[in-house]
Design an enzyme around this catalytic site. Structure first.
Site, mmCIF file in Angstrom:
data_model
loop_
_atom_site.group_PDB
_atom_site.id
_atom_site.type_symbol
_atom_site.label_atom_id
_atom_site.label_comp_id
_atom_site.label_asym_id
_atom_site.label_seq_id
_atom_site.Cartn_x
_atom_site.Cartn_y
_atom_site.Cartn_z
ATOM 1 N N HIS A 27 0.860 -1.197 0.000
ATOM 2 C CA HIS A 27 0.000 0.000 0.000
ATOM 3 C C HIS A 27 0.891 1.240 0.000
ATOM 4 O O HIS A 27 1.329 1.718 1.049
ATOM 5 C CB HIS A 27 -0.922 -0.024 1.222
ATOM 6 N N HIS A 29 1.260 4.776 -2.377
ATOM 7 C CA HIS A 29 0.739 5.582 -3.490
ATOM 8 C C HIS A 29 1.863 6.224 -4.295
ATOM 9 O O HIS A 29 2.748 6.856 -3.723
ATOM 10 C CB HIS A 29 -0.188 6.678 -2.963
ATOM 11 N N ASP A 31 1.682 8.869 -6.166
ATOM 12 C CA ASP A 31 1.666 10.334 -6.024
ATOM 13 C C ASP A 31 1.915 10.753 -4.576
ATOM 14 O O ASP A 31 1.882 11.949 -4.272
ATOM 15 C CB ASP A 31 0.333 10.909 -6.531
ATOM 16 N N GLY A 188 -9.669 7.977 -2.480
ATOM 17 C CA GLY A 188 -10.379 9.251 -2.330
ATOM 18 C C GLY A 188 -11.234 9.189 -1.076
ATOM 19 O O GLY A 188 -11.081 8.279 -0.259
ATOM 20 N N HIS A 215 -9.771 0.525 -0.547
ATOM 21 C CA HIS A 215 -9.620 1.367 0.641
ATOM 22 C C HIS A 215 -10.928 1.309 1.443
ATOM 23 O O HIS A 215 -11.983 1.748 0.949
ATOM 24 C CB HIS A 215 -9.417 2.834 0.248
ATOM 25 N N GLU A 218 -10.924 3.078 6.972
ATOM 26 C CA GLU A 218 -9.971 4.121 7.369
ATOM 27 C C GLU A 218 -10.773 5.320 7.877
ATOM 28 O O GLU A 218 -10.770 5.625 9.055
ATOM 29 C CB GLU A 218 -9.090 4.518 6.180
ATOM 30 N N ASP A 324 1.738 3.823 2.970
ATOM 31 C CA ASP A 324 0.678 4.669 2.418
ATOM 32 C C ASP A 324 1.279 5.775 1.551
ATOM 33 O O ASP A 324 1.319 5.647 0.338
ATOM 34 C CB ASP A 324 -0.221 5.247 3.518
HETATM 35 ZN ZN LIG Z 1 -4.014 4.689 0.737
#
Ligand SMILES: [Zn+2]
Length: 386
Positions: A27, A29, A31, A188, A215, A218, A324
């Site tokens: 996990h 990202h 970006d 998102g 996702h 969370e 993350d």
């Molecule tokens: Zn994430």
């Protein structure tokens, strides 16, 4: 290791033995993991003004914004990275460095999750964006191999859950399934944008036998995890920390002694009561992609010591350790592991267990996972100490 090519991850001592452990990052990202110096250079090319043109100041700006507890300020950090990831060469460079940074972190299997629909502002098509990232992943993998380091990296093609392109993005992932796309996700705002709103995309992927992680758990709770798993057929859950809300007595047990049930004895009769969903996740060993430091920044957990990952692990849940967003959280898999060792009493055996769990859960063919366990993980941990 060549520190120009493979810079030591932020927040980790260069001589920390955890860096040398073979690790898995499920996990992470694309970006959320750019190098500050790269942002500055790409911004100059793109005619974009970053918050600072000094790499260390910029690095601090990202982690302070993410730490601020102010959601608009946190989200602005992604405006900054996305602003410089709008051309094929920029995507290729970011993906190449993403792979090299994984290698610097000791990661041997990694999945880059990113949302192609966020990278079309300068006229790229969805397919061109995926191809540009794949070119970077392959360049990074080749450079690592030339330096004697092996890594397997794939793309987790992501749709934005607040948008309405998920079916199109699922089709995109399927078009690239034999060319680098290993799985699908939605990202998102979780609250208000439940997984089942994208059921058409998930049904398509399910029928095609394409791997999915979602996702969930969370920013929203049990219902979101339930939909992700049992309505949308996710094989893994991104975060999933709030499954604790389906374990009655979790909060009280945490307050008393930090341990639930007789987890160090024979266990069976003293395991805590669980709701049906928590039981399902435990019984089916559904992998949970937990991201401790990221949860502290979004206030989903109070401290590393109190993060649910440790007790979920003790109860036998298939937990994995993930960064993350490495830039925003100034972290890496090695740093997350170091924090768990220092603040939650994790041992080398715990680190090996979560790493084997993560590799077993990676969206890779069975034979490849087995070979990496036998050839890299087991020997790597056998010669390690903390
Ligand atoms: Zn994430």
């Amino acid at each position: 290791m060549d520190h120009e090519l493979f810079p030591t991850p932020a927040g980790v001592d260069a001589d920390d033995p955890i860096l040398n452990l073979p690790k898995v990052s499920l996990h992470d990202h694309l970006d959320g993991g750019l190098r500050p110096a790269t942002i500055i250079e790409l911004a100059a090319e793109a005619g974009h003004t970053p918050p600072s043109t000094d790499p260390e100041e910029l690095r601090a700006w990202f982690s302070e914004s993410a730490d601020s507890g102010d959601l608009p300020r946190y989200l602005e950090t992604f405006d900054q990275t996305l602003a410089v990831m709008q051309t094929a060469p920029a995507l290729t460079r970011v993906a190449r460095e993403w792979v090299l940074d994984q290698v610097a972190d000791g990661v041997v299997v990694a999945e880059a999750r990113w949302a192609p629909e966020q990278h079309l502002r300068n006229g790229l098509t969805l397919d061109q964006a995926v191809e540009a990232v794949q070119a970077g992943i392959e360049e990074g993998t080749r450079i690592a191999a030339e330096a004697g380091r092996s890594i397997r990296a794939g793309q987790l093609i992501t749709a934005m859950r607040q948008a309405d392109r998920s079916t199109e993005i699922a089709q995109l992932a399927l078009r690239h399934r034999d060319a680098g796309a290993v799985g699908f996700d939605i990202a998102g705002p979780e609250k208000g944008f439940p997984p089942a709103a994208h059921l058409e995309a998930f049904d398509l992927l399910h029928r095609a036998g394409f791997p999915v992680t979602i996702h969930a758990g969370e920013a929203d709770g049990v219902d979101s995890i339930h939909e992700a798993l049992l309505v949308c057929h996710a094989q893994r859950i991104g975060h999933g920390a709030r499954i604790t809300e389906d374990i009655p007595g979790w909060a009280q047990a945490a307050a008393v002694d930090g341990v639930m049930g007789d987890v160090d004895g024979d266990g069976m009769e003293t395991a805590p009561d669980m709701g049906r969903l928590a039981e399902w996740i435990l019984d089916h060993q559904v992998p949970l992609e937990l991201c401790p430091s990221s949860n502290l920044q979004t206030a989903a957990a109070a401290s590393i010591a109190e993060h649910p990952i440790t007790r979920l692990k003790e109860l036998g849940f298939a937990v994995t350790v993930n960064p993350d967003n490495r830039l925003m959280s100034a972290t890496s898999v090695s740093r997350e592991m170091r924090l768990l060792v220092d603040h939650a009493n994790w041992t080398l055996d715990d680190l090996e267990w979560v790493t084997v769990t993560a590799l077993g859960s990676a969206f890779l063919p069975y034979g490849v996972r087995e070979a990496i366990i036998d050839e890299q993980l087991v020997p790597g941990f056998a010669r390690a100490s903390l």
